[in-house]
Design a protein around this motif. Structure first.
Motif, PDB file in Angstrom:
ATOM      1  N   PRO A 285       0.838  -1.213   0.000  1.00  0.00           N
ATOM      2  CA  PRO A 285       0.000   0.000   0.000  1.00  0.00           C
ATOM      3  C   PRO A 285       0.863   1.249   0.000  1.00  0.00           C
ATOM      4  CG  PRO A 285       0.021  -1.027   2.177  1.00  0.00           C
ATOM      5  CD  PRO A 285       0.699  -1.984   1.244  1.00  0.00           C
ATOM      6  N   ARG A 286       0.331   2.322  -0.565  1.00  0.00           N
ATOM      7  CA  ARG A 286       1.102   3.551  -0.681  1.00  0.00           C
ATOM      8  C   ARG A 286       0.246   4.736  -0.243  1.00  0.00           C
ATOM      9  NH1 ARG A 286       5.463   3.005  -4.262  1.00  0.00           N
ATOM     10  NH2 ARG A 286       5.485   5.255  -4.556  1.00  0.00           N
ATOM     11  N   THR A 287       0.913   5.768   0.217  1.00  0.00           N
ATOM     12  CA  THR A 287       0.273   7.050   0.489  1.00  0.00           C
ATOM     13  C   THR A 287       1.301   8.145   0.262  1.00  0.00           C
ATOM     14  OG1 THR A 287      -1.021   8.332   2.084  1.00  0.00           O
ATOM     15  CG2 THR A 287       0.859   7.121   2.950  1.00  0.00           C
ATOM     16  N   LYS A 288       0.852   9.290  -0.163  1.00  0.00           N
ATOM     17  CA  LYS A 288       1.772  10.395  -0.428  1.00  0.00           C
ATOM     18  C   LYS A 288       2.250  10.983   0.889  1.00  0.00           C
ATOM     19  CE  LYS A 288       2.284  14.626  -3.129  1.00  0.00           C
ATOM     20  NZ  LYS A 288       1.601  15.618  -3.999  1.00  0.00           N
ATOM     21  N   VAL A 289       3.562  11.141   1.027  1.00  0.00           N
ATOM     22  CA  VAL A 289       4.129  11.621   2.285  1.00  0.00           C
ATOM     23  C   VAL A 289       5.038  12.818   2.041  1.00  0.00           C
ATOM     24  CG1 VAL A 289       4.061   9.310   3.309  1.00  0.00           C
ATOM     25  CG2 VAL A 289       6.158  10.116   2.231  1.00  0.00           C
ATOM     26  N   GLU A 290       5.256  13.580   3.103  1.00  0.00           N
ATOM     27  CA  GLU A 290       6.241  14.657   3.128  1.00  0.00           C
ATOM     28  C   GLU A 290       7.167  14.425   4.305  1.00  0.00           C
ATOM     29  OE1 GLU A 290       4.106  18.301   3.336  1.00  0.00           O
ATOM     30  OE2 GLU A 290       3.605  18.332   1.193  1.00  0.00           O
ATOM     31  N   MET A 291       8.411  14.854   4.155  1.00  0.00           N
ATOM     32  CA  MET A 291       9.400  14.624   5.205  1.00  0.00           C
ATOM     33  C   MET A 291      10.153  15.905   5.512  1.00  0.00           C
ATOM     34  SD  MET A 291      10.991  10.845   4.908  1.00  0.00           S
ATOM     35  CE  MET A 291      11.312  10.976   6.664  1.00  0.00           C
ATOM     36  N   THR A 292      10.607  15.985   6.753  1.00  0.00           N
ATOM     37  CA  THR A 292      11.432  17.107   7.172  1.00  0.00           C
ATOM     38  C   THR A 292      12.201  16.708   8.418  1.00  0.00           C
ATOM     39  OG1 THR A 292      11.432  19.465   7.714  1.00  0.00           O
ATOM     40  CG2 THR A 292       9.681  18.134   8.655  1.00  0.00           C
ATOM     41  N   TRP A 293      13.099  17.601   8.829  1.00  0.00           N
ATOM     42  CA  TRP A 293      13.773  17.464  10.111  1.00  0.00           C
ATOM     43  C   TRP A 293      12.991  18.260  11.158  1.00  0.00           C
ATOM     44  CZ3 TRP A 293      17.580  14.084  10.807  1.00  0.00           C
ATOM     45  CH2 TRP A 293      18.435  13.748   9.753  1.00  0.00           C
ATOM     46  N   VAL A 294      12.879  17.731  12.362  1.00  0.00           N
ATOM     47  CA  VAL A 294      12.255  18.462  13.471  1.00  0.00           C
ATOM     48  C   VAL A 294      13.145  18.320  14.701  1.00  0.00           C
ATOM     49  CG1 VAL A 294       9.901  18.167  12.619  1.00  0.00           C
ATOM     50  CG2 VAL A 294      10.885  16.455  14.162  1.00  0.00           C
ATOM     51  N   PRO A 295      13.103  19.296  15.603  1.00  0.00           N
ATOM     52  CA  PRO A 295      13.874  19.172  16.847  1.00  0.00           C
ATOM     53  C   PRO A 295      13.355  18.019  17.699  1.00  0.00           C
ATOM     54  CG  PRO A 295      13.147  21.444  16.478  1.00  0.00           C
ATOM     55  CD  PRO A 295      12.407  20.581  15.506  1.00  0.00           C
ATOM     56  N   TRP A 296      14.257  17.417  18.425  1.00  0.00           N
ATOM     57  CA  TRP A 296      13.908  16.320  19.338  1.00  0.00           C
ATOM     58  C   TRP A 296      14.481  16.658  20.713  1.00  0.00           C
ATOM     59  CZ3 TRP A 296      10.282  13.300  17.768  1.00  0.00           C
ATOM     60  CH2 TRP A 296       9.995  12.109  18.441  1.00  0.00           C
ATOM     61  N   THR A 297      14.193  15.853  21.698  1.00  0.00           N
ATOM     62  CA  THR A 297      14.704  16.108  23.048  1.00  0.00           C
ATOM     63  C   THR A 297      15.244  14.815  23.650  1.00  0.00           C
ATOM     64  OG1 THR A 297      12.628  15.636  24.211  1.00  0.00           O
ATOM     65  CG2 THR A 297      12.946  17.883  23.401  1.00  0.00           C
ATOM     66  N   HIS A 298      16.167  14.975  24.586  1.00  0.00           N
ATOM     67  CA  HIS A 298      16.659  13.814  25.328  1.00  0.00           C
ATOM     68  C   HIS A 298      15.547  13.159  26.112  1.00  0.00           C
ATOM     69  CE1 HIS A 298      21.314  14.499  25.448  1.00  0.00           C
ATOM     70  NE2 HIS A 298      20.851  14.194  24.258  1.00  0.00           N
ATOM     71  N   ARG A 299      14.635  13.959  26.633  1.00  0.00           N
ATOM     72  CA  ARG A 299      13.558  13.387  27.443  1.00  0.00           C
ATOM     73  C   ARG A 299      12.685  12.462  26.600  1.00  0.00           C
ATOM     74  NH1 ARG A 299      12.711  14.633  32.375  1.00  0.00           N
ATOM     75  NH2 ARG A 299      13.997  16.498  32.152  1.00  0.00           N
ATOM     76  N   ARG A 300      12.468  12.831  25.341  1.00  0.00           N
ATOM     77  CA  ARG A 300      11.693  11.963  24.471  1.00  0.00           C
ATOM     78  C   ARG A 300      12.466  10.699  24.117  1.00  0.00           C
ATOM     79  NH1 ARG A 300       7.104  12.643  25.684  1.00  0.00           N
ATOM     80  NH2 ARG A 300       5.640  13.915  24.554  1.00  0.00           N
ATOM     81  N   LEU A 301      13.764  10.808  23.977  1.00  0.00           N
ATOM     82  CA  LEU A 301      14.564   9.611  23.719  1.00  0.00           C
ATOM     83  C   LEU A 301      14.451   8.614  24.859  1.00  0.00           C
ATOM     84  CD1 LEU A 301      17.875  11.105  22.268  1.00  0.00           C
ATOM     85  CD2 LEU A 301      16.238   9.686  21.039  1.00  0.00           C
ATOM     86  N   SER A 302      14.227   9.114  26.071  1.00  0.00           N
ATOM     87  CA  SER A 302      14.214   8.235  27.240  1.00  0.00           C
ATOM     88  C   SER A 302      12.914   7.482  27.394  1.00  0.00           C
ATOM     89  CB  SER A 302      14.472   9.050  28.518  1.00  0.00           C
ATOM     90  OG  SER A 302      13.380   9.904  28.801  1.00  0.00           O
ATOM     91  N   ARG A 303      11.905   7.804  26.602  1.00  0.00           N
ATOM     92  CA  ARG A 303      10.610   7.146  26.742  1.00  0.00           C
ATOM     93  C   ARG A 303      10.538   5.943  25.820  1.00  0.00           C
ATOM     94  NH1 ARG A 303       6.437  12.284  27.138  1.00  0.00           N
ATOM     95  NH2 ARG A 303       7.582  13.407  28.780  1.00  0.00           N
TER      96      ARG A 303
END
Length: 817
Positions: A285-303
């Motif tokens: 299956p396919r769907t049209k997508v867009e991509m970009t870079w977004v900021p992340w956080t260490h706290r989110r990495l820990s979850r």
């Protein structure tokens, strides 16, 4: 980058060619977000100098790779893919400074070597999500970058979910994290063959996946069989990666290096036929997508779930990756600096002693170097005096941390995101991962614009800020609690369907919400939010819908719920200089309909409905008080008409006792009812002819609900005597029925008020007298008014009220002139 792929990693070693004997690609199996793996990948790439670097990740992001070299790009960051027609359907691929994939991308950019992503395209993975039943495991798999097949229904769930645990158990260790630290993270650069650890991990993963890694019969495999521990979607992803590796081998003669999760290495080593691999990826299956870079956080990495990555100590991992030498000593120095900022006494001697203790613990436990557990125990014992309270601060600020990445302004983004970024910069309102409070003075232009932005984002569902109770009760101040979370980037992308700017998007969203609102109260709340967000183009259609709904709604409860929000809107509209004439007209009309319908609506109510109606009466009373006694256009004065309604409610026997009691109390507080008259009405209600439950409900309405009724009883001996006499005369068989209501009423009083009332009741009616008479014995009450002390307070009261102070003695009052 997959969660189960965290079982992988590499070390350093001697140089070889970019391809192994037989023309096979160089497969560098890693543990995602592992600093040891990251160092090993860098050492291996330095040694072999491949012609192309292939990295596990969505190929749609190939065009974004050059941005990783931008000076404004600072990890942690994440690749964000979202469906064009449904931006809320999205996936993240987080990368930290210590992620092997990030190191591989940076190495390729620094050495002018092509780099590509080779995982299954996001166009398929997001389409898969749409086709799925949206189980929690599937959602977590895609949004965190874990393997989509990481489910408990696989043939070997324990191995598939956590290969590290299986390897650690085989090595005789019961803690996979500690085993990984000892084997991988604590090995320094230049220790042995650069490729030896990758070879060892490939052999281990091959054993775990149940294959010898040799050639097969050409079939890429279905579910089960030789690849029993692999998930069906793993097989599809790995087939696509094999196709990409073959294509790179044909294109680049210098050799191909592949950086991927160690779990996939045995599959990429297999010699499946091209036809079989193409058959697996055909028809997805396919769907049209867009991509970009977004900021992340260490706290989110820990979850481990949601938008996290399951890295328990990203701050510690970042330190291990960045520390070129003496990592333990450098870490303890950071800890000491943090504790000193919190006014704890930590000297260099503490750091030295903690380092010695950590090393001793490592030796006792047979570890090559102190790990996080040893350093944590040393910090607790030496720097925190055995307390876990400061240790929790160390864990929150350093072990996890609030590091927020940055992406360059040139990164692709939806127009709404670009407008938001420009507005944030113009208002100097920087997104930060740490929670903080922001005080706004709406009389200042910048603060007023900040308030509008935050209100508009809330209306769009972007919860960057949440309003909290302001320290000032005036309408010129607001207090917000701000915290930027990475998933807000998805919310912004979702909101992009409403417009290209925050203003236009919020306006369109408000108009749509007004049309779909279920009740009158929702529309009035929306009108208030439009005023707070200063959306004049949305306010007009919202007001039209509000007027239509109000004209058709005959439920007095709905009308009473809607009125307070309208009145608040009038106040905030006045602060912001907004024309609220139409709003005032609707509010006055709503109030009039409440006045007419309320007495009839209060008849024949059960206990729960009566309690709800008491709340409506309070809300309308507050709203009318805010509107004031100014005459509404063509409708007369609202204040006197409302007081007439309260008199009607207080005198009708058909009205529940809790509503009648509250009406009497509101009239008494407003000076519309003399104390003698209030005492007379209470005496009638508490007479023997009134059922005890009705009398108790009247008392609840009169003194309950946080209305300060305890102080009223404390200062009016007549009312207290009436309640006391009635309560002592309640028959025993009825007492158990009224006790819960009375307990709820009196438990809401302040503890000091309850103690004073208890003392008065204990003294008895004969000895008690009035609390204002001499010899009452109640703390704080004198025999008479001390006019000299009262006069000393007046200048301060005038200052607080904004009145011109009269001359006074500074020493007497205790304030500076």
């Amino acid at each position: 980058m997959t969660g189960t792929d965290r079982a992988g990693g590499g070390q350093a070693g001697g140089p070889r060619g970019a391809e192994e004997p037989g023309g096979r690609p160089l497969l560098l199996g890693v543990r995602h977000h592992g600093p040891g793996s990251a160092r090993a990948v860098r050492a291996a790439l330095d040694a072999v100098r491949p012609g192309v670097v292939l990295v596990e990740g969505p190929p749609e992001a190939d065009a974004l790779i050059p941005l990783a070299a931008d000076e404004d790009m600072r990890p942690p960051v994440a690749l964000l893919a979202h469906a064009v027609d449904e931006p809320g359907r999205s996936a993240f691929w987080p990368l930290a400074e210590f992620s092997p994939e990030w190191v591989a991308l940076r190495w390729a950019l620094e050495h002018d070597v092509p780099a590509r992503f080779i995982d299954l395209p996001a166009t398929h993975t997001l389409a898969w999500r749409a086709a799925d039943d949206h189980t929690d495991d599937e959602a977590d798999a895609h949004v965190t970058g874990r393997d989509p097949g990481d489910r408990t229904g696989s043939a070997a769930p324990d191995v598939r979910a956590d290969p590290l645990a299986a390897l650690a158990a085989a090595a005789g260790h019961d803690d996979p994290e500690r085993w990984w630290e000892d084997v991988i993270e604590h090995r320094g650069p230049g220790e042995g063959d650069v490729l030896a650890p990758f070879t060892a991990l490939e052999e281990a993963m091959t054993a775990l996946r149940g294959t010898d890694g040799g050639e097969d019969d050409g079939e890429a495999g279905g579910e089960g069989g030789e690849w029993g521990v692999a998930d069906a979607r793993d097989l599809v992803r790995e087939a696509h990666m094999r196709l990409q590796v073959r294509a790179a081998q044909r294109e680049f003669a210098q050799g191909v290096a592949v950086v991927c999760g160690a779990w996939h290495v045995p599959a990429l080593r297999r010699r499946a036929t091209v036809a079989a691999d193409r058959a697996l990826v055909k028809g997805l299956p396919r769907t049209k997508v867009e991509m970009t870079w977004v900021p992340w956080t260490h706290r989110r990495l820990s979850r481990a779930g949601g938008y996290g990555a399951g890295i328990e100590s990203p701050g510690w991992y970042g330190h291990l990756f960045a520390a070129v030498d003496r990592p333990v000593e450098r870490w303890l120095t950071k800890v000491a600096g943090l504790l000193r900022e919190e006014d704890r006494i930590v000297s260099p001697a503490h750091v030295i002693e903690a380092a010695r203790l950590a090393e001793t613990l490592a030796v006792i436990r047979g570890r090559p170097l102190p790990g996080l557990s040893e350093t944590t125990e040393a910090v607790r014992a030496v720097m925190c005096d055995g307390s876990d309270v400061p240790l929790a601060l160390v864990h929150d600020r350093l072990v996890v941390g609030d590091v927020l990445g940055e992406v360059p302004a040139g990164a692709p983004a939806v127009p709404l995101q670009r407008d938001l970024t420009r507005t944030q910069r113009r208002l100097r309102l920087r997104p930060e991962p740490a929670e903080r409070e922001l005080e706004l003075d709406l009389r200042k232009e910048t603060d007023a614009h900040r308030s509008r932005l935050l209100h508009r984002l809330r209306l769009l569902g972007v919860g960057w800020g949440e309003p909290v109770a302001a320290r000032s009760t005036g309408t010129f101040r607001e207090t917000w609690r701000l915290r930027w979370e990475p998933e807000l980037s998805v919310r912004v992308a979702e909101a992009g369907v409403w417009g290209t700017t925050v203003l236009s998007a919020a306006t369109a969203r408000a108009e749509a919400d007004a049309v779909t609102a279920q009740g009158l109260a929702e529309v009035t709340a929306l009108a208030e939010r439009c005023l707070l967000a200063e959306l004049p183009d949305a306010l007009s259609p919202v007001m039209r819908i509000l007027a239509d709904r109000a004209a058709l709604d005959t439920d007095v409860g709905h009308l009473a719920q809607a009125l307070p929000a309208l009145v608040r809107s009038l106040r905030y509209g006045d602060v912001r200089g907004t024309d609220t004439g139409a709003l005032a007209e609707v509010a006055a009309g709503l109030a009039e309909r409440v006045f007419v319908g309320l007495p009839a609506a209060c008849a024949a109510l059960d206990a729960d409905a009566a309690e709800e109606m008491r709340g409506h009466v309070d809300a309308v009373h507050t709203a009318v008080g805010l509107l004031g006694d100014a005459p509404a256009p063509g409708r007369g004065d609202l204040g006197p008409r409302w007081r007439a309604v309260l008199r009607t409610l207080s005198a009708r026997d058909a009205v529940p006792g809790i509503v009648r009691g509250r009406a009497v109390r509101l009239l008494l507080d407003g000076g519309e009812l003399a104390p003698d008259e209030a005492a007379r009405l209470m005496g009638l209600v508490l007479s023997p002819g009134t059922p005890p439950t009705d009398a108790a409900a009247w008392i609840e309405g009169f003194v309950g609900g946080g209305s300060g009724g305890g102080m009223l009883l404390l200062h009016d001996d007549r009312l207290l005597a009436l309640v006391d006499a009635w309560l002592t005369g309640v028959p025993a068989d009825a007492f158990t029925d009224v006790l819960p209501l009375l307990r709820r009423t009196f438990s809401a009083f302040e503890p000091g008020v309850r103690r004073s009332l208890g003392e008065l009741v204990r003294r008895g009616p004969e000895a008690r007298g009035s609390v204002t008479t001499a010899g009452s014995g109640i703390p704080g009450f004198a025999t008479g008014l001390d006019t000299e002390r009262a006069d000393a307070v007046l200048p301060v009261v005038r200052l607080l009220l904004g009145r011109d102070p009269e001359p006074y003695d500074n020493d007497l009052v205790g304030v500076d002139a």
